[in-house]
Every structure is written in structure tokens, then in C-alpha cells.
Design a protein around this motif. Structure first.
Motif, PDB file in Angstrom:
ATOM      1  N   GLU A 544     -13.739  -2.916  56.768  1.00  0.00           N
ATOM      2  CA  GLU A 544     -12.548  -2.089  56.950  1.00  0.00           C
ATOM      3  C   GLU A 544     -11.990  -1.589  55.631  1.00  0.00           C
ATOM      4  N   VAL A 545     -12.391  -2.212  54.532  1.00  0.00           N
ATOM      5  CA  VAL A 545     -11.897  -1.792  53.218  1.00  0.00           C
ATOM      6  C   VAL A 545     -12.612  -0.511  52.812  1.00  0.00           C
ATOM      7  N   PRO A 546     -11.878   0.581  52.607  1.00  0.00           N
ATOM      8  CA  PRO A 546     -12.545   1.842  52.241  1.00  0.00           C
ATOM      9  C   PRO A 546     -13.236   1.737  50.888  1.00  0.00           C
ATOM     10  N   GLN A 547     -14.440   2.298  50.809  1.00  0.00           N
ATOM     11  CA  GLN A 547     -15.178   2.285  49.551  1.00  0.00           C
ATOM     12  C   GLN A 547     -14.551   3.278  48.577  1.00  0.00           C
ATOM     13  N   GLN A 548     -14.317   2.817  47.382  1.00  0.00           N
ATOM     14  CA  GLN A 548     -13.713   3.665  46.360  1.00  0.00           C
ATOM     15  C   GLN A 548     -14.741   4.638  45.799  1.00  0.00           C
ATOM     16  N   GLN A 549     -14.363   5.903  45.744  1.00  0.00           N
ATOM     17  CA  GLN A 549     -15.241   6.910  45.155  1.00  0.00           C
ATOM     18  C   GLN A 549     -15.204   6.781  43.637  1.00  0.00           C
ATOM     19  N   THR A 550     -16.363   6.553  43.040  1.00  0.00           N
ATOM     20  CA  THR A 550     -16.429   6.412  41.589  1.00  0.00           C
ATOM     21  C   THR A 550     -16.180   7.756  40.914  1.00  0.00           C
ATOM     22  N   THR A 551     -15.293   7.741  39.926  1.00  0.00           N
ATOM     23  CA  THR A 551     -14.971   8.959  39.182  1.00  0.00           C
ATOM     24  C   THR A 551     -15.201   8.724  37.699  1.00  0.00           C
ATOM     25  N   VAL A 552     -15.908   9.633  37.057  1.00  0.00           N
ATOM     26  CA  VAL A 552     -16.134   9.547  35.615  1.00  0.00           C
ATOM     27  C   VAL A 552     -15.776  10.891  34.993  1.00  0.00           C
ATOM     28  N   GLN A 553     -15.520  10.877  33.719  1.00  0.00           N
ATOM     29  CA  GLN A 553     -15.219  12.095  32.980  1.00  0.00           C
ATOM     30  C   GLN A 553     -16.505  12.652  32.371  1.00  0.00           C
ATOM     31  N   LEU A 554     -16.595  13.976  32.304  1.00  0.00           N
ATOM     32  CA  LEU A 554     -17.761  14.608  31.691  1.00  0.00           C
ATOM     33  C   LEU A 554     -17.946  14.119  30.258  1.00  0.00           C
ATOM     34  N   GLN A 555     -16.825  13.901  29.551  1.00  0.00           N
ATOM     35  CA  GLN A 555     -16.913  13.417  28.172  1.00  0.00           C
ATOM     36  C   GLN A 555     -17.619  12.063  28.097  1.00  0.00           C
ATOM     37  N   GLU A 556     -17.428  11.203  29.127  1.00  0.00           N
ATOM     38  CA  GLU A 556     -18.115   9.910  29.143  1.00  0.00           C
ATOM     39  C   GLU A 556     -19.628  10.108  29.223  1.00  0.00           C
ATOM     40  N   CYS A 557     -20.049  11.071  30.020  1.00  0.00           N
ATOM     41  CA  CYS A 557     -21.482  11.345  30.157  1.00  0.00           C
ATOM     42  C   CYS A 557     -22.070  11.836  28.838  1.00  0.00           C
ATOM     43  N   ILE A 558     -21.314  12.671  28.130  1.00  0.00           N
ATOM     44  CA  ILE A 558     -21.809  13.186  26.851  1.00  0.00           C
ATOM     45  C   ILE A 558     -21.863  12.061  25.821  1.00  0.00           C
ATOM     46  N   GLU A 559     -20.896  11.154  25.870  1.00  0.00           N
ATOM     47  CA  GLU A 559     -20.927  10.003  24.963  1.00  0.00           C
ATOM     48  C   GLU A 559     -22.152   9.133  25.234  1.00  0.00           C
ATOM     49  N   LEU A 560     -22.475   8.929  26.516  1.00  0.00           N
ATOM     50  CA  LEU A 560     -23.676   8.165  26.858  1.00  0.00           C
ATOM     51  C   LEU A 560     -24.930   8.836  26.328  1.00  0.00           C
ATOM     52  N   PHE A 561     -24.938  10.168  26.370  1.00  0.00           N
ATOM     53  CA  PHE A 561     -26.081  10.934  25.885  1.00  0.00           C
ATOM     54  C   PHE A 561     -26.330  10.679  24.395  1.00  0.00           C
TER      55      PHE A 561
END
Length: 738
Positions: A544-561
Motif C-alpha cells: 500500500e506504500v506508494p513507490q517514490q519516483q526517483t528524481t535526479v538533476q542533470l548536473q548529477e549525471c554530468i558529474e558522474l560522467f
């Protein structure tokens, strides 16, 4: 052919000179786009595609006829079959719409191509290059890496039709055929990736339009401690000496790549060009699984749980997580994949969870406690079957077939309790919730009346009894058989089967479980087995607990890159000092960025044996995406361009790994309005609709190169609904889906 004019040319004249003379002779307007054909016979013509070729090299001789055609106002050619969808209400020639606001017909799973084309179509510098026919002077017919100009010409035809303002929708069939001809992976009508099509198309356009006709050999030098600025400028010069096209001008930037040997610490620095950024999404180390728990309590319904497990974990981790929710020790659990009323697979505790897909029906069964297991136990996999009798009228004999139904069970049974009579009692107890009878007794005798069995059926049952029951002493065998037969005529009979639920045993079939089936006579099943009750289950509070939609920032993706990573064993680096391959550390940095920056969000994750699509929402800005914090070159000179970008297009992917649908959002360069392109359907779009978890490829335009819209944006769309915001006549626009 009645309008023929003779003219004389030198054999050394170029085809362009011939075209110029024809334009003059026939008073062709100077801004018209023309192409020439050589009439090789009464029924066929051959394109004179290379205008730089001489009359002699083109095999033109005295007395031959050359035909010139002019491109139509709607972007098509007179000699080509119409590649548009006709409007059944009004003539196509009377339609006048916003240039560029044009759908693309789905030819059959070609939404990936349509999405990529719409994004490129709304990239201003590239589209203006083709609309102004600048490509005609730069077609490279001799490049061995190119497609003899054919991809560039086919792309130009699509763009000119889309931006003519004369079509609701264009059919890109010729373009699709050309792409499949030069890239066999796109042959046919299978589903593909829009980013892969973009990569091929940009590379193909570049080679078809490469201004460098003869590529020189250039030996690459290592940095050897030289300043980054010097090495970067040298790398870019070398790149432009072999590659010079509108694609390079518009889409190419420069990486700095740093490799460090873990053994001798040799540092290798190179600068490499790129056409797009493929940035990773933060990948969670956890996974949410939904499973059904089947308790030892025969009256308890299965309970559906949602558990959090390590993504790289094992089946034992799933049992441990479920143990915290059920208070059942993980050692008393067996995990199985149930499919089509049987066990597709029974998992061992040390198997990887990556073997289990999210779409699988996973059941976890509780077994008896270890302290109760005073002797060796056998794991029995129990199937439910319905037996149907039929008569072979040819031979006059009677036989039967079986059909699986319901949910199978897993039970731990002491080996001493594996007789027919003991198993009957045990199975009846486990079916207490779904079987309407007292588990401790047989049904009343009057309820056990069955049709009289044939001699063949009785013989078959005798064989089954001998196979299922241990042989008693000779003086007890008849009585024992009578007891067994009485039981088998009760509610069901017991039969040894294979893992597929078939009576035929498979030689060498082993595994952790032994498979048996209980066969119900259709009449007995109808009277005593409650199928509705068997299908019921309970949802645990975790569901019954709604699954939280994961949200990330584009800047985080570029930092990972730009994060340091260690090379994988499948892709080591050869260290020139150690003279062997090493798992070096690698770091990528951004050195210079192009006018149009394409960012590919790596939503499709392939790690070892696991594959998944990441549906995280990536928050990306529509305006003012600032890369100044990511550029390695911090101190820009006065002549350097700024590093702020605005969004101009998005390719979307809806669906999972094996299927899905592509669409796109794009901003029209002339009126600044956003539109949503879904194959041949085009609708207005608001800016707050664009950022979704379907965004897959982002197109950004550098702010200093963005031209202000030359037309006012449509003023009547703020109150439009989804229905009335669709562009064009409904009788014309059709919707294709994959």
C-alpha cells in the motif's frame, strides 16, 4: 520531351557548367534547386549526381539528351512518387501551415527514426544549411567512408518537405530505404534505439558532406607533460585536417582523457573529439521486488509483499528481507518462479537475484522447522491436474489427458511419509482452504460414486499404484491395494510427474525437488474444489506504500560522467612503460563544447548479466544550462564562446527494454513555440510538459547562437485542450503506434 534545345559543350566542361547553361536556356529562376538526368535509353534515365565531374567522365557524348527537373514548392521532385499523405477533404496544394510543424508517418516500428528526425529537423543551424541548399556544393562523392552523398540527399529531401509548409505529414520511405541500405542493422521494421540512429545519421551526414577530399595520415603524439592548451589545440587541428563539415561545425566538442597506470603510475593524456555526451544516471544499489509468501498454515491465503533487496544480491538476501516481515526464518523458505500453473524454476539460496526478472511471478514457500525434521526430508513440488477421459472409437479403448490448473505447492515431507496413503492425507490437509471436505476423513460414500471404470482404466490405475507405493509383504499386498484404490477413488489420485507436469518422466532429470501431481476427476473437482477461493490472496501493508519516483538533476549525471573510474577486465589499457595491459583508472573532462550539444541519458543499463531501463526523472533546465563549472579550461579568452545553453528538442522513450514507443518535443525556430511530435500527429506543447521520466536524448543550443523568433508565437493555444490542440484536419492526420 517536345521542349528540346541543342547545345555544344567541351568534353572538359563540368556538369555544373552544363546545368548553368540549361538554367539560362530555360529561364530557370536563380533560387531554384535543379538536378540533371542523362537519358540512357528510351525507358531509363541515370542521375548526373556529381556536378563537379567533367562531361567526358560522365560518359556524355554527342546526340545524347540531358533532362533537368526543378524541385517542387512542397519539397518533392516531379520524378519521384509523392511521399506525402493526401488530405481527403481538401487538396494538399491548398494547405499552408507553419514550416517545420509536420508529422512523419510511422512505416512500421519506425517511431525511433521519426523521433530522431524531428529533433534534428528542429536544430536551426543544420536545418538552415539544408534549406539554403548549401549542401549541394559540399556533397562528397569520393569519400570511401561516406555513402556517395545519398544519405545527405535523402535527408535533404525530408527536411525540405517538412519545412515547405505544404504538408501535414511526410512519409520518409525513401530515407528509411537509404538508411537500411548503408546500415544493415536498420533493415526491416524491427524496433531500434533513437540514439543509435542519431549516431549513424550524424556520422553519415558528416562523411557525405566532408569538405576534406583526401585525408592525410597524421601520427598522434602523447602529451609528454606539455601544457593542456597546447595539446588540445594540436588535437583539434589534427581532427579538422581530416574532418571538416557542417556536422563538425555544429555538434563536435573536445574531451580530455586521462589514464593512470596502477602499477608504474604512468599518466597518459589525450584530447578526443565527441559528437554527443552519453551521461550515466545514478544507479541505485537496491531493488524492489514483489513476491507472494505461502505460509505453512493451510487456511492462510498467500500474502503479496514488496521487499527491498540488494540489486547484486542472492536469493538468500530475498529470504532474509522477507523474514523480517513474516517472522519466518529464511532457512525455512524456498523461492520459486511460477508460470502457467507449474514451477518454471526452483531457486537455490546462492543463486543471483539478477536471474529473476521484475515481470516474473515469484512465490516463497514456508517449510517445516528444522527441529521438526528428525529424519531426511524430501522437497516435493506438487501440481494440480484435471483428468479428462476420452474414447478412441477406432480401437474401442478409453484413455485420458490432463490439464494443469491452480497454484502449485512446495512441501518438505519426511521420506517415511511418502506412501500413497500418507501423501493423500498430507495433500488434503494442505488443500484445506480450497477443498470443501474434512481433511481427516474421506467424503461420505454416497459422494464418492463415480462412473464405472473400464478394464483399461483399472489396469492403468494398477500400474500407477505399483509405481507410487512401496511393495508390501506378499500376504498383505491385496489388502494394501484395496486401501490405495479406495483412496484414489476419493477426491483425487497421486501421480509421479516431471517438472513440466507430464506423466512421462525425463531421464536424468534431477534438481532439488521431486515432482508429483494430484489428478482430479472433472466431476469431483467441480463438487469439492473451490477455484475462486484458490485465486484469492492478501496484500501486505508494504504493497500500500506508494513507490517514490526517483528524481535526479542533470548536473548529477554530468558529474558522474567526469568521475574517475577503473577500466573493466574486458577493456584494459596497454601501458607503454609496463609493456602490458593494465586496468588503469580513467577520467574524462570537458575541454570545449559545440554550438549544439546533444546529451544522451543512458537509461538502458547493462551490468554483467542484468539489464534494466532506469525510469528516474532527470530534472533538466529548459534555459540557462551552465557548463562553466564542468569545463576544465576555466580561464576563457575574450574570443571564447559562453557556456550557457537553452533546450531546443527532446527525444522521449516510453516503455521497457523489449518494447516501447518514441516521441519528441521540439521548439520551432521561427515562432519559438514548443510542439509534441508523435509520428504523424503533432500537437502544441507547454513548457511544463517537457520534463518527464521518458526524456532520453536532449538537444541544447548555445545561447549566443540562438536567433530570436521571426514570427509571433500562436496566441490561441493557452486555452486549448488535448483534443483541440491537435494541428491539421482530423480527416488527414492518422496515428500510428508500435
Amino acid at each position: 520531351m517536345e521542349n528540346v534545345k541543342p547545345a555544344q559543350f567541351s568534353r572538359t566542361d563540368s556538369i555544373r557548367e552544363l546545368m548553368t547553361a540549361m538554367c539560362h536556356a530555360f529561364s530557370v529562376p536563380p533560387d531554384s534547386e535543379c538536378r540533371l538526368w542523362m537519358k540512357s535509353s528510351d525507358s531509363s534515365c541515370e542521375r548526373l549526381r556529381n556536378v563537379h565531374m567533367s562531361v567526358l567522365d560522365a560518359c556524355l557524348s554527342s546526340g545524347m539528351t540531358v533532362i533537368m527537373e526543378m524541385r517542387n514548392a512542397d519539397g518533392t521532385w516531379p520524378s519521384s512518387r509523392p511521399q506525402i499523405t493526401r488530405n481527403s477533404v481538401e487538396e494538399q496544394d491548398s494547405y499552408r501551415g507553419q514550416p517545420g510543424v509536420c508529422g512523419l508517418t510511422n512505416l512500421g516500428n519506425t517511431c525511433f527514426m521519426n523521433s530522431a528526425l524531428q529533433c534534428l529537423s528542429n536544430t536551426p543551424p543544420l536545418t538552415e544549411y539544408f534549406l539554403q541548399s548549401s549542401y549541394l556544393e559540399e556533397l562528397n562523392f569520393t569519400n570511401p567512408l561516406g555513402m556517395k552523398g545519398e544519405i545527405a540527399e535523402a535527408y535533404a529531401d525530408v527536411i525540405k518537405q517538412m519545412w515547405s509548409g505544404r504538408h501535414y505529414s511526410v512519409v520518409p520511405r525513401v530515407f528509411k530505404t537509404k538508411v537500411g541500405h548503408f546500415a544493415s542493422q536498420f533493415l526491416g521494421y524491427q524496433q531500434h534505439d533513437s540514439q543509435e540512429l542519431l549516431s549513424f545519421l550524424l556520422d553519415g551526414l558528416h562523411e557525405d558532406l566532408n569538405r576534406v577530399k583526401n585525408k592525410e595520415y597524421i601520427e598522434l603524439r602523447d602529451a609528454d607533460g606539455r601544457p593542456d592548451q597546447e595539446v588540445a589545440e594540436e588535437a583539434w587541428r589534427n581532427h579538422r585536417r581530416r574532418n571538416d563539415s557542417v556536422i563538425i561545425d555544429t555538434f563536435h566538442g573536445l574531451f580530455k582523457s586521462t589514464l593512470v597506470c596502477p602499477e608504474c603510475h604512468k599518466v597518459s593524456v589525450t584530447f578526443d573529439p565527441f559528437c554527443y555526451l552519453s551521461v550515466p544516471l545514478p544507479v541505485s544499489k537496491e531493488r524492489i521486488m514483489e513476491v507472494f509468501f505461502v505460509s505453512l498454515d493451510p487456511c492462510a491465503k498467500p500474502v503479496q509483499h514488496r521487499v527491498v533487496v540488494p540489486k547484486a544480491g542472492k536469493v538468500s538476501d530475498l529470504c532474509s528481507a522477507l523474514s523480517e516481515m513474516t517472522d519466518v526464518p529464511p532457512t525455512q523458505m524456498v523461492v520459486a518462479d511460477v508460470f502457467n500453473h507449474r514451477f518454471y524454476k526452483v531457486y537455490s539460496a546462492d543463486e543471483s537475484l539478477s536471474c529473476i526478472l521484475d515481470r516474473d511471478d515469484i512465490f516463497v514457500y514456508e517449510l517445516s522447522a528444522p527441529e521438526e525434521q528428525q529424519e531426511e526430508h524430501v522437497l516435493l513440488a506438487l501440481y494440480l491436474r484435471e483428468r479428462s477421459h476420452y474414447r478412441d472409437y477406432g480401437s474401442g479403448s478409453s484413455s485420458y489427458s490432463t490439464t494443469l490448473f491452480g497454484h502449485p505447492l512446495l512441501l518438505g515431507v519426511p521420506r517415511s511419509s511418502c506412501s500413497q496413503e500418507a501423501l493423500y492425507t498430507l495433500f488434503l490437509q494442505r488443500l484445506a482452504r480450497t477443498t470443501e471436505t474434512d481433511a481427516s476423513t474421506d467424503p461420505p460414500a454416497e459422494q464418492l460414486q463415480q462412473p464405472r471404470k473400464t478394464t483399461e482404466e483399472e489396469k492403468e490405475e494398477d500400474k500407477q499404484e505399483e509405481a507410487c507405493s512401496p511393495s508390501p509383504p506378499a500376504n498383505e499386498q491385496p489388502a494394501k491395494r484395496r486401501v490405495c484404490r479406495k483412496r484414489r477413488k476419493s477426491l483425487f489420485t497421486i501421480q509421479a510427474v516431471n517438472s513440466n507436469g507430464m506423466t512421462e518422466r525425463v531421464m536424468g532429470e534431477g534438481g532439488s525437488a521431486q515432482y508429483v501431481a494430484i489428478d482430479w476427476d472433472p466431476e469431483m473437482k467441480k463438487r469439492f474444489y473451490n477455484e475462486n477461493e484458490a485465486e484469492k490472496y492478501v496484500k501486505d501493508a508494504s504493497m500500500e506504500v506508494p513507490q517514490q519516483q526517483t528524481t535526479v538533476q542533470l548536473q548529477e549525471c554530468i558529474e558522474l560522467f567526469t568521475t574517475v573510474e577503473t577500466l573493466e577486465e574486458e577493456n584494459p589499457w596497454y601501458c607503454p612503460v609496463c609493456k602490458k595491459h593494465q586496468l588503469a583508472t580513467k577520467k574524462l573532462d570537458l575541454w570545449s563544447l559545440p554550438e549544439v550539444l546533444i546529451i544522451h541519458l543512458k537509461r538502458f543499463s547493462y551490468i554483467k548479466f542484468t539489464r534494466e531501463k532506469l525510469d528516474s526523472i532527470v530534472e533538466f533546465p529548459l534555459r540557462d544550462l551552465d557548463f562553466s563549472g564542468f569545463l576544465l579550461r576555466k580561464h576563457l579568452s575574450d574570443g571564447e564562446p559562453p557556456s550557457c545553453y537553452d533546450l531546443i528538442a527532446v527525444s522521449n522513450h516510453y516503455g521497457g527494454l523489449r518494447d516501447g514507443h518514441y516521441t519528441s518535443y521540439a521548439r520551432n525556430k521561427d515562432n519559438g513555440q514548443w510542439y509534441y511530435f508523435d509520428d504523424s500527429k503533432v500537437t502544441y506543447a507547454q513548457e511544463d510538459q517537457i520534463v518527464t521520466n521518458a526524456a532520453y536524448v536532449l538537444f541544447y543550443h548555445r545561447q549566443d547562437q540562438i536567433r530570436k523568433p521571426t514570427l509571433p508565437a500562436p496566441s490561441d493555444i493557452t486555452s486549448c485542450t488535448d483534443d483541440d490542440a491537435e494541428l491539421g484536419a482530423s480527416s488527414y492526420v492518422t496515428m500510428e503506434t508500435d
